[in-house]
Enzyme design. Structure first.
Site, PDB file in Angstrom:
ATOM      1  N   GLY A 201       0.892  -1.383   0.037  1.00 34.32           N
ATOM      2  CA  GLY A 201      -0.132   0.111   0.041  1.00 34.32           C
ATOM      3  C   GLY A 201       0.921   1.361   0.135  1.00 34.32           C
ATOM      4  O   GLY A 201       2.077   1.048  -0.034  1.00 34.32           O
ATOM      5  N   GLY A 203       2.486   4.817   1.351  1.00 32.36           N
ATOM      6  CA  GLY A 203       3.050   5.213   2.636  1.00 32.36           C
ATOM      7  C   GLY A 203       2.006   6.133   3.299  1.00 32.36           C
ATOM      8  O   GLY A 203       1.923   5.854   4.791  1.00 32.36           O
ATOM      9  N   GLY A 207       1.237   2.977   5.494  1.00 31.19           N
ATOM     10  CA  GLY A 207       2.442   2.902   6.316  1.00 31.19           C
ATOM     11  C   GLY A 207       1.796   3.766   7.627  1.00 31.19           C
ATOM     12  O   GLY A 207       2.315   3.602   8.563  1.00 31.19           O
ATOM     13  N   GLU A 245      16.437   4.323   9.822  1.00 34.39           N
ATOM     14  CA  GLU A 245      17.615   4.090   8.701  1.00 34.39           C
ATOM     15  C   GLU A 245      17.265   5.104   7.595  1.00 34.39           C
ATOM     16  O   GLU A 245      16.416   5.048   6.729  1.00 34.39           O
ATOM     17  CB  GLU A 245      17.959   2.750   8.108  1.00 34.39           C
ATOM     18  CG  GLU A 245      17.959   1.643   9.269  1.00 34.39           C
ATOM     19  CD  GLU A 245      19.481   1.754   9.712  1.00 34.39           C
ATOM     20  OE1 GLU A 245      20.423   2.423   9.074  1.00 34.39           O
ATOM     21  OE2 GLU A 245      19.763   0.871  10.669  1.00 34.39           O
ATOM     22  N   GLU A 379      20.968  15.263  -0.357  1.00 31.59           N
ATOM     23  CA  GLU A 379      21.082  13.692  -0.852  1.00 31.59           C
ATOM     24  C   GLU A 379      20.533  13.858  -2.293  1.00 31.59           C
ATOM     25  O   GLU A 379      19.408  14.083  -2.285  1.00 31.59           O
ATOM     26  CB  GLU A 379      20.597  12.892   0.196  1.00 31.59           C
ATOM     27  CG  GLU A 379      20.691  11.331  -0.542  1.00 31.59           C
ATOM     28  CD  GLU A 379      19.840  10.331   0.642  1.00 31.59           C
ATOM     29  OE1 GLU A 379      18.757  10.553   0.768  1.00 31.59           O
ATOM     30  OE2 GLU A 379      20.457   9.281   1.101  1.00 31.59           O
TER      31      GLU A 379
END
Ligand code: NAD
Length: 472
Positions: A201, A203, A207, A245, A379
């Site tokens: 599903g 996020g 989530g 993480e 990033e």
């Protein structure tokens, strides 16, 4: 494989609560290859209930029994090697040999390592007049990204199962097929019903529901720093434990005296792997002023070997990015680098020659990057290397530590002691010295905004335990 049209809950594939689906797209040709159900809060609730119901029984199993199931899972994953690699190539775009190595062999190896670790693991210890027991936390909500989709699943789910926890996994929406293959392997390995559950599903829907659910005791999340911050805030409302993480902007520090050719070549290869979609990639190459021009020349030479192309074709070293959004984001960063005055020495924001279909980005190298530029701070998550000049070691350290991230890094020097001394002053979770190999049993995780907690090996198992002291 053909996708399952349900959720793996309570040891079986059950119909989803809605008929909404998420399409799975092959990033190499932009074609829809399959679809999976877009899970809702109701699916998450069913999965959490199944995991809660299974927890007391699984917690009570002997470690040897858990080790046996995990060893069987490693075998089931190994037996699916070709299907896993082909699936990851199709839904993520990793070149096939790379998918075989990091998306099939590595997860099977990490899984096997936990079967071994359990054999000698001490779940209790004596501290003076106390016995301290290390007990499973409970139901784990695991939320994973798409960039190393099976590795990131096994790095959470397997230690959680080894600890005696039960799990609900919500994998990334771009790579749900390999998560379904993982559920098939779990089923085949004979885990009791409800010990592992899968809800595919979005996020923001599935989530979010998992993070908010009162029946979840710990959320283990891998993904972007922005989403991680939101998860930590949501989890705080019910004082759930979180392991995060997150992103990175790692420095590849080439000290004077290093084997420059080797260090530059390895540095470029590290960023080009998986099209730069690696949280621990050494995206900032730091070179001393004396050898700077030579390093730039070597980087341009090295990057020329990465020609973008179809990841399913033998010989392709650089596949597409995962989706159109990521491609556009990375191209935007390349434009930003040019606009802020960095010198583009390879690549650029245009589509690679002959590749107008598929989410391809030119392998790109920037020289004359200064530490304050956006491309040196944020990033990018694409095949983009930024080469930064430093005057002396003190400045190299200041630049290396000068971002909000601290996930990984590298140091190169002919004097290993000097390299180690430098690495010890870096604010980061992992440093490879002179090309040291990845160790799948060493703790992996971030400092600063790269995360909280550790994965892999014994440290990864401890993440899913809580302590209880009994005094005598
Ligand atoms: P993302 O944060 O958008 O998504 C990661 C996962 O979180 C997906 O499963 C997604 O569906 C889910 N998610 C999104 N919003 C959510 C919400 N509000 N609540 C709960 N779950 C939610 O990241 P991504 O784009 O999938 O992955 C790329 C990022 O992940 C990069 O920034 C990369 O550095 C990072 N990453 C870090 C590591 C690491 O180990 N540190 C590893 C891989 C990727």
């Amino acid at each position: 494989m053909k996708a399952h049209d349900g959720m793996y809950i309570g040891g079986e594939w059950r119909p989803a609560a809605t008929t909404d689906v998420i399409e799975v797209v092959n990033p190499a040709d932009e074609q829809v290859i399959d679809a999976v159900p877009a899970g809702t809060a109701r699916d998450v609730d069913a999965a959490v209930r199944a995991a809660r119901a299974a927890f007391p029984g699984w917690k009570a199993t002997a470690p040897a029994e858990r080790a046996a199931r995990i060893a069987a899972l490693a075998g089931s994953l190994a037996a699916r090697r070709d299907e896993i690699a082909a699936t990851v190539t199709a839904e993520l775009g990793s070149p096939l040999p790379f998918a075989e190595m990091v998306s099939a062999d590595l997860p099977a190896g990490v899984t096997a390592s936990y079967a071994e670790l359990l054999k000698g693991y001490e779940f209790s210890e004596r501290v003076g007049n106390s016995v301290v027991h290390h007990e499973p936390v409970g139901v784990v909500g695991a939320i994973t990204p798409w960039n190393y989709p099976l590795h990131q699943i096994t790095a959470k789910v397997v230690p959680a199962l080894a600890a005696g926890c039960t799990v609900v996994l919500k994998p990334a929406e771009d790579t749900p097929l390999v998560a379904q293959l993982f559920a098939e392997a779990v089923h085949e390995a004979g885990f009791p019903a409800g010990v592992f559950n899968l809800v595919t599903g979005l996020g923001a829907v599935a989530g979010q529901a998992l993070v908010e659910h009162d029946g979840v005791d710990l959320v283990s999340f891998t993904g972007s720093t922005a989403v991680g911050k939101g998860i930590a805030a949501t989890a705080a409302a019910s004082v759930k434990r979180v392991a995060l993480e997150l992103g990175g902007k790692s420095a590849n520090v080439i000290l004077p005296g290093a084997d420059l050719e080797r260090a530059v070549k390895a540095g470029v290869a590290n960023v080009m792997a998986n099209s730069g979609q690696t949280c621990s990639a050494w995206t900032r190459m730091l070179v001393d002023a004396d050898r700077y021009d030579e390093a730039v020349e070597l980087a341009v030479k090295a990057v020329a070997k990465y020609v973008p192309g179809d990841p399913a074709q033998p010989g392709t070293r650089l596949g597409p990015l995962v989706n159109g959004k990521q491609r556009d984001r990375v191209r935007g960063y390349i434009e930003r680098g040019v606009a802020e005055g960095a010198r583009l020495v390879a690549g650029g924001p245009e589509a690679p020659d002959g590749l107008t279909t598929g989410y391809y980005v030119r392998p790109t190298v920037f020289a004359d990057v200064t530490p304050d530029m956006t491309i040196a701070q944020e990033e990018i998550f694409g095949p983009v290397v930024s080469i930064i000049r430093y005057a002396d070691e003190a400045e190299a350290l200041e630049i290396a530590n000068g971002t909000v991230y601290g996930l990984a890094g590298a140091v190169w020097c002919d004097d290993e002691e000097k390299a180690v001394a430098f690495a010890r002053r870096m604010e980061t979770g992992q440093v490879d010295i002179n090309g040291g190999r990845f160790n799948p049993s060493a703790p992996f995780g971030g400092w600063k905004q790269s995360g909280v907690g550790r994965e892999l090996g014994a440290h990864g198992l401890a993440e899913f335990l809580q302590t209880k002291s009994l005094q005598f």
